[in-house]
Scaffold this motif. Structure first.
Motif, PDB file in Angstrom:
ATOM      1  N   ARG A  40      -1.849  -6.911   7.850  1.00  0.00           N
ATOM      2  CA  ARG A  40      -2.459  -5.941   6.958  1.00  0.00           C
ATOM      3  C   ARG A  40      -1.635  -4.661   6.938  1.00  0.00           C
ATOM      4  NH1 ARG A  40      -8.173  -4.212   9.020  1.00  0.00           N
ATOM      5  NH2 ARG A  40      -7.765  -2.408   7.692  1.00  0.00           N
ATOM      6  N   ARG A  41      -1.956  -3.793   6.011  1.00  0.00           N
ATOM      7  CA  ARG A  41      -1.371  -2.459   5.944  1.00  0.00           C
ATOM      8  C   ARG A  41      -2.504  -1.465   6.146  1.00  0.00           C
ATOM      9  NH1 ARG A  41       4.037  -1.618   5.951  1.00  0.00           N
ATOM     10  NH2 ARG A  41       4.039  -0.095   4.247  1.00  0.00           N
ATOM     11  N   ASP A  42      -2.307  -0.574   7.086  1.00  0.00           N
ATOM     12  CA  ASP A  42      -3.311   0.459   7.366  1.00  0.00           C
ATOM     13  C   ASP A  42      -2.797   1.827   6.943  1.00  0.00           C
ATOM     14  OD1 ASP A  42      -5.278  -1.128   8.357  1.00  0.00           O
ATOM     15  OD2 ASP A  42      -5.149  -0.410  10.425  1.00  0.00           O
ATOM     16  N   LEU A  43      -3.719   2.690   6.568  1.00  0.00           N
ATOM     17  CA  LEU A  43      -3.396   4.090   6.337  1.00  0.00           C
ATOM     18  C   LEU A  43      -3.725   4.873   7.597  1.00  0.00           C
ATOM     19  CD1 LEU A  43      -4.613   5.080   2.745  1.00  0.00           C
ATOM     20  CD2 LEU A  43      -2.267   5.003   3.592  1.00  0.00           C
ATOM     21  N   LEU A  44      -2.789   5.659   8.072  1.00  0.00           N
ATOM     22  CA  LEU A  44      -2.988   6.485   9.258  1.00  0.00           C
ATOM     23  C   LEU A  44      -2.905   7.959   8.886  1.00  0.00           C
ATOM     24  CD1 LEU A  44      -0.794   4.646  11.927  1.00  0.00           C
ATOM     25  CD2 LEU A  44      -3.185   4.223  11.292  1.00  0.00           C
ATOM     26  N   ALA A  45      -3.618   8.776   9.642  1.00  0.00           N
ATOM     27  CA  ALA A  45      -3.495  10.220   9.482  1.00  0.00           C
ATOM     28  C   ALA A  45      -2.135  10.660  10.006  1.00  0.00           C
ATOM     29  CB  ALA A  45      -4.612  10.934  10.242  1.00  0.00           C
ATOM     30  N   VAL A  46      -1.430  11.469   9.232  1.00  0.00           N
ATOM     31  CA  VAL A  46      -0.086  11.914   9.605  1.00  0.00           C
ATOM     32  C   VAL A  46      -0.174  13.013  10.669  1.00  0.00           C
ATOM     33  CG1 VAL A  46       1.997  13.080   8.777  1.00  0.00           C
ATOM     34  CG2 VAL A  46       0.906  11.311   7.379  1.00  0.00           C
ATOM     35  N   GLU A  47       0.696  12.913  11.648  1.00  0.00           N
ATOM     36  CA  GLU A  47       0.842  13.945  12.677  1.00  0.00           C
ATOM     37  C   GLU A  47       2.318  14.339  12.711  1.00  0.00           C
ATOM     38  OE1 GLU A  47      -0.613  14.672  17.258  1.00  0.00           O
ATOM     39  OE2 GLU A  47       0.136  12.683  16.729  1.00  0.00           O
ATOM     40  N   ASP A  48       2.619  15.525  12.188  1.00  0.00           N
ATOM     41  CA  ASP A  48       3.995  16.004  12.113  1.00  0.00           C
ATOM     42  C   ASP A  48       4.084  17.414  12.692  1.00  0.00           C
ATOM     43  OD1 ASP A  48       5.235  13.811  11.001  1.00  0.00           O
ATOM     44  OD2 ASP A  48       5.070  14.506   8.929  1.00  0.00           O
ATOM     45  N   PRO A  49       5.261  17.792  13.203  1.00  0.00           N
ATOM     46  CA  PRO A  49       5.405  19.133  13.775  1.00  0.00           C
ATOM     47  C   PRO A  49       5.490  20.215  12.703  1.00  0.00           C
ATOM     48  CG  PRO A  49       7.483  17.966  13.868  1.00  0.00           C
ATOM     49  CD  PRO A  49       6.477  16.983  13.381  1.00  0.00           C
ATOM     50  N   MET A  73       0.847  -1.197   0.000  1.00  0.00           N
ATOM     51  CA  MET A  73       0.000   0.000   0.000  1.00  0.00           C
ATOM     52  C   MET A  73       0.881   1.245   0.000  1.00  0.00           C
ATOM     53  SD  MET A  73      -2.643   1.321   2.982  1.00  0.00           S
ATOM     54  CE  MET A  73      -3.626  -0.161   2.967  1.00  0.00           C
ATOM     55  N   THR A  74       0.689   2.090  -0.972  1.00  0.00           N
ATOM     56  CA  THR A  74       1.422   3.352  -1.028  1.00  0.00           C
ATOM     57  C   THR A  74       0.455   4.510  -0.827  1.00  0.00           C
ATOM     58  OG1 THR A  74       1.150   3.496  -3.430  1.00  0.00           O
ATOM     59  CG2 THR A  74       3.147   2.403  -2.602  1.00  0.00           C
ATOM     60  N   SER A  75       0.996   5.659  -0.426  1.00  0.00           N
ATOM     61  CA  SER A  75       0.150   6.814  -0.175  1.00  0.00           C
ATOM     62  C   SER A  75       0.806   8.058  -0.754  1.00  0.00           C
ATOM     63  CB  SER A  75      -0.083   6.995   1.334  1.00  0.00           C
ATOM     64  OG  SER A  75      -0.818   8.186   1.572  1.00  0.00           O
ATOM     65  N   PRO A  76       0.330   8.515  -1.921  1.00  0.00           N
ATOM     66  CA  PRO A  76       0.859   9.754  -2.481  1.00  0.00           C
ATOM     67  C   PRO A  76       0.365  10.988  -1.736  1.00  0.00           C
ATOM     68  CG  PRO A  76      -0.927   8.912  -3.839  1.00  0.00           C
ATOM     69  CD  PRO A  76      -0.664   7.881  -2.783  1.00  0.00           C
ATOM     70  N   ASP A  77      -0.639  10.789  -0.902  1.00  0.00           N
ATOM     71  CA  ASP A  77      -1.217  11.887  -0.138  1.00  0.00           C
ATOM     72  C   ASP A  77      -0.352  12.151   1.093  1.00  0.00           C
ATOM     73  OD1 ASP A  77      -2.745  13.665   1.328  1.00  0.00           O
ATOM     74  OD2 ASP A  77      -4.623  12.583   1.049  1.00  0.00           O
ATOM     75  N   PRO A  78       0.215  13.355   1.264  1.00  0.00           N
ATOM     76  CA  PRO A  78       1.054  13.627   2.436  1.00  0.00           C
ATOM     77  C   PRO A  78       0.293  13.620   3.749  1.00  0.00           C
ATOM     78  CG  PRO A  78       0.624  15.644   1.212  1.00  0.00           C
ATOM     79  CD  PRO A  78       0.103  14.517   0.374  1.00  0.00           C
ATOM     80  N   ARG A  79      -1.039  13.589   3.679  1.00  0.00           N
ATOM     81  CA  ARG A  79      -1.842  13.588   4.898  1.00  0.00           C
ATOM     82  C   ARG A  79      -2.013  12.200   5.481  1.00  0.00           C
ATOM     83  NH1 ARG A  79      -6.798  16.634   2.175  1.00  0.00           N
ATOM     84  NH2 ARG A  79      -6.221  15.050   0.637  1.00  0.00           N
ATOM     85  N   THR A  80      -1.623  11.169   4.731  1.00  0.00           N
ATOM     86  CA  THR A  80      -1.759   9.796   5.219  1.00  0.00           C
ATOM     87  C   THR A  80      -0.444   9.047   5.067  1.00  0.00           C
ATOM     88  OG1 THR A  80      -2.494   8.927   3.065  1.00  0.00           O
ATOM     89  CG2 THR A  80      -4.195   9.753   4.570  1.00  0.00           C
ATOM     90  N   ARG A  81      -0.280   7.990   5.885  1.00  0.00           N
ATOM     91  CA  ARG A  81       0.956   7.211   5.854  1.00  0.00           C
ATOM     92  C   ARG A  81       0.621   5.744   6.113  1.00  0.00           C
ATOM     93  NH1 ARG A  81       4.938  10.083   9.436  1.00  0.00           N
ATOM     94  NH2 ARG A  81       4.827  11.515   7.667  1.00  0.00           N
ATOM     95  N   PRO A  82       1.128   4.825   5.277  1.00  0.00           N
ATOM     96  CA  PRO A  82       0.851   3.397   5.497  1.00  0.00           C
ATOM     97  C   PRO A  82       1.730   2.824   6.600  1.00  0.00           C
ATOM     98  CG  PRO A  82       2.204   3.689   3.545  1.00  0.00           C
ATOM     99  CD  PRO A  82       1.869   5.070   4.027  1.00  0.00           C
ATOM    100  N   VAL A  83       1.164   1.921   7.398  1.00  0.00           N
ATOM    101  CA  VAL A  83       1.921   1.228   8.443  1.00  0.00           C
ATOM    102  C   VAL A  83       1.533  -0.242   8.438  1.00  0.00           C
ATOM    103  CG1 VAL A  83       2.080   3.272   9.923  1.00  0.00           C
ATOM    104  CG2 VAL A  83       0.177   1.668  10.226  1.00  0.00           C
ATOM    105  N   ALA A  84       2.451  -1.080   8.913  1.00  0.00           N
ATOM    106  CA  ALA A  84       2.153  -2.498   9.070  1.00  0.00           C
ATOM    107  C   ALA A  84       1.344  -2.709  10.347  1.00  0.00           C
ATOM    108  CB  ALA A  84       3.449  -3.298   9.125  1.00  0.00           C
ATOM    109  N   ALA A  85       0.365  -3.607  10.299  1.00  0.00           N
ATOM    110  CA  ALA A  85      -0.487  -3.864  11.459  1.00  0.00           C
ATOM    111  C   ALA A  85      -0.935  -5.320  11.428  1.00  0.00           C
ATOM    112  CB  ALA A  85      -1.685  -2.931  11.469  1.00  0.00           C
ATOM    113  N   VAL A  86      -1.441  -5.794  12.558  1.00  0.00           N
ATOM    114  CA  VAL A  86      -1.976  -7.153  12.664  1.00  0.00           C
ATOM    115  C   VAL A  86      -3.413  -7.043  13.161  1.00  0.00           C
ATOM    116  CG1 VAL A  86      -1.767  -9.413  13.762  1.00  0.00           C
ATOM    117  CG2 VAL A  86       0.288  -8.116  13.136  1.00  0.00           C
ATOM    118  N   LEU A  87      -4.342  -7.633  12.436  1.00  0.00           N
ATOM    119  CA  LEU A  87      -5.760  -7.579  12.773  1.00  0.00           C
ATOM    120  C   LEU A  87      -6.198  -8.877  13.446  1.00  0.00           C
ATOM    121  CD1 LEU A  87      -8.587  -6.241  12.551  1.00  0.00           C
ATOM    122  CD2 LEU A  87      -8.799  -7.352  10.318  1.00  0.00           C
TER     123      LEU A  87
END
Length: 273
Positions: free
Chosen positions: A24-33, A1-15
Motif C-alpha cells: 500500500r501507499r500511506d500518507l505521513l505527516a512531514v517532519e522537516d527542519p 498516491m500523490t500529495s500536493p500538500d507540503p504537510r504530507t508525504r506518500p511512502v510505500a508500506a506493507v500492511l
C-alpha cells in the motif's frame, strides 16, 4: 498516491492484517527542519536563534509565536517583517528592539517531541508573561468541555490524512472553534496558533479556551500563559510541573478531556455547572 500538500508525504508500506499481506501507499505527516533567524535594525546580519523539527506550513506563525512565547518580542509592532524560505524563516525586528542579553546563552535546539529540550536549567525555563490572568474569569460551562475534543478532531485535515500529527485549537466560551493549527510537534502547534493571534493583533486571548491533542506539559501551559489564555484543556494527562505553574498563575487546567469526561487540576472557579 500523490500529495500536493507540503504537510504530507506518500511512502510505500506493507500492511499485515488478519493473515493477509498487501502493499500500500500511506500518507505521513512531514517532519522537516526549520531554522529561525533573527535580525535587528542595529545588526542586520541574521542570527540563528532556533532549529526545530516541524511540519511545513504556517512557518511565519511558528516563528512569531516562538519569539512571543519565549518573551523575546512583546507585541506585533516589534516585528518589522518575516520572510519564509523552504528551510528557514528570517524575522526582522523593528527599530529599537534588541535581542535580550540572555538569548545567546540559551540553546534553542528543539525536536518535535520537546519544546525546551535545549534549555540549560529550570531557572531558564520560565518566560515572564505580559500580565496576570483575571481571577475567576471568564466562566465556562462544564457542559461545553466534553465537546471540545470532537470539534478539534473534525477540523484536523492533516490528522485525517495521516493519523500522526498534533493540533492546538482556540475555542470561544460556547465551544466554537476560532482557530486551528497542526504540527508533528505539540509545542510547534501551539506556537503556530499563538503566532497567528499575535500577527492578527488578537492577543491577549483572555476570553478563550486552548485545547490540545496531547498531554498538558509545562512548556504548553507556559505558552498559553504568555498568550494570557485563561483556560487550558488537554486530551491527555498533565505533568506535575504543568499543574504547579497553572496553580501559581491561577490558570484553569483541564486534563483527560475525552470520552465525555474531564478532570480539573487548577482554577475550577471558572467552570460552572
Amino acid at each position: 498516491m500523490t500529495s500536493p500538500d507540503p504537510r504530507t508525504r506518500p511512502v510505500a508500506a506493507v500492511l499485515y492484517r488478519g493473515g493477509e499481506v498487501s502493499a500500500r501507499r500511506d500518507l505521513l505527516a512531514v517532519e522537516d527542519p526549520l531554522e529561525i533567524r533573527v535580525a535587528t535594525a542595529d545588526d542586520p546580519e541574521p542570527r540563528r536563534l532556533s532549529m526545530t523539527m516541524r511540519t511545513p506550513g504556517d512557518d511565519a506563525d511558528l516563528a512569531a509565536g516562538f519569539l512571543y512565547t519565549e518573551g523575546i518580542v512583546r507585541n506585533r509592532e516589534q516585528i518589522a517583517g518575516i520572510t519564509c524560505s523552504e528551510d528557514h524563516v528570517r524575522v526582522d525586528l523593528a527599530a529599537g528592539v534588541r535581542l535580550p542579553e540572555a538569548v545567546p546563552k540559551r540553546s534553542f535546539v528543539m525536536t518535535s517531541a520537546c519544546g525546551v529540550c535545549g534549555r540549560a536549567s529550570l531557572d531558564n525555563l520560565r518566560a515572564q508573561p505580559p500580565g496576570p490572568l483575571t481571577p475567576g474569569l471568564p466562566q465556562l460551562a462544564a457542559t461545553v468541555v466534553p465537546g471540545l475534543p470532537g470539534a478539534l478532531l473534525r477540523a484536523q485535515a492533516t490528522f485525517a490524512a495521516t493519523g500522526g500529527i498534533h493540533a492546538a485549537g482556540l475555542f470561544d466560551l460556547r465551544g466554537e472553534l476560532r482557530l486551528l493549527r497542526e504540527d508533528v510537534g505539540r509545542h510547534n502547534a501551539v506556537d503556530k496558533l499563538v503566532g497567528a493571534l499575535l500577527l492578527a493583533g488578537q492577543l491577549p486571548a483572555s476570553d478563550a479556551v486552548l485545547m490540545v491533542s496531547a498531554r498538558a506539559s509545562f512548556e504548553l501551559v507556559q505558552k498559553a500563559l504568555m498568550a494570557q489564555i485563561p483556560i487550558f484543556a488537554a486530551v491527555g494527562a498533565p505533568s506535575s510541573l504543568a499543574v504547579e505553574l497553572a496553580v501559581e498563575a491561577d490558570m484553569t487546567l483541564l486534563g483527560f478531556v475525552r470520552e465525555g469526561r474531564f478532570t480539573v487540576y487548577s482554577g475550577g472557579i471558572r467552570i460552572t455547572r
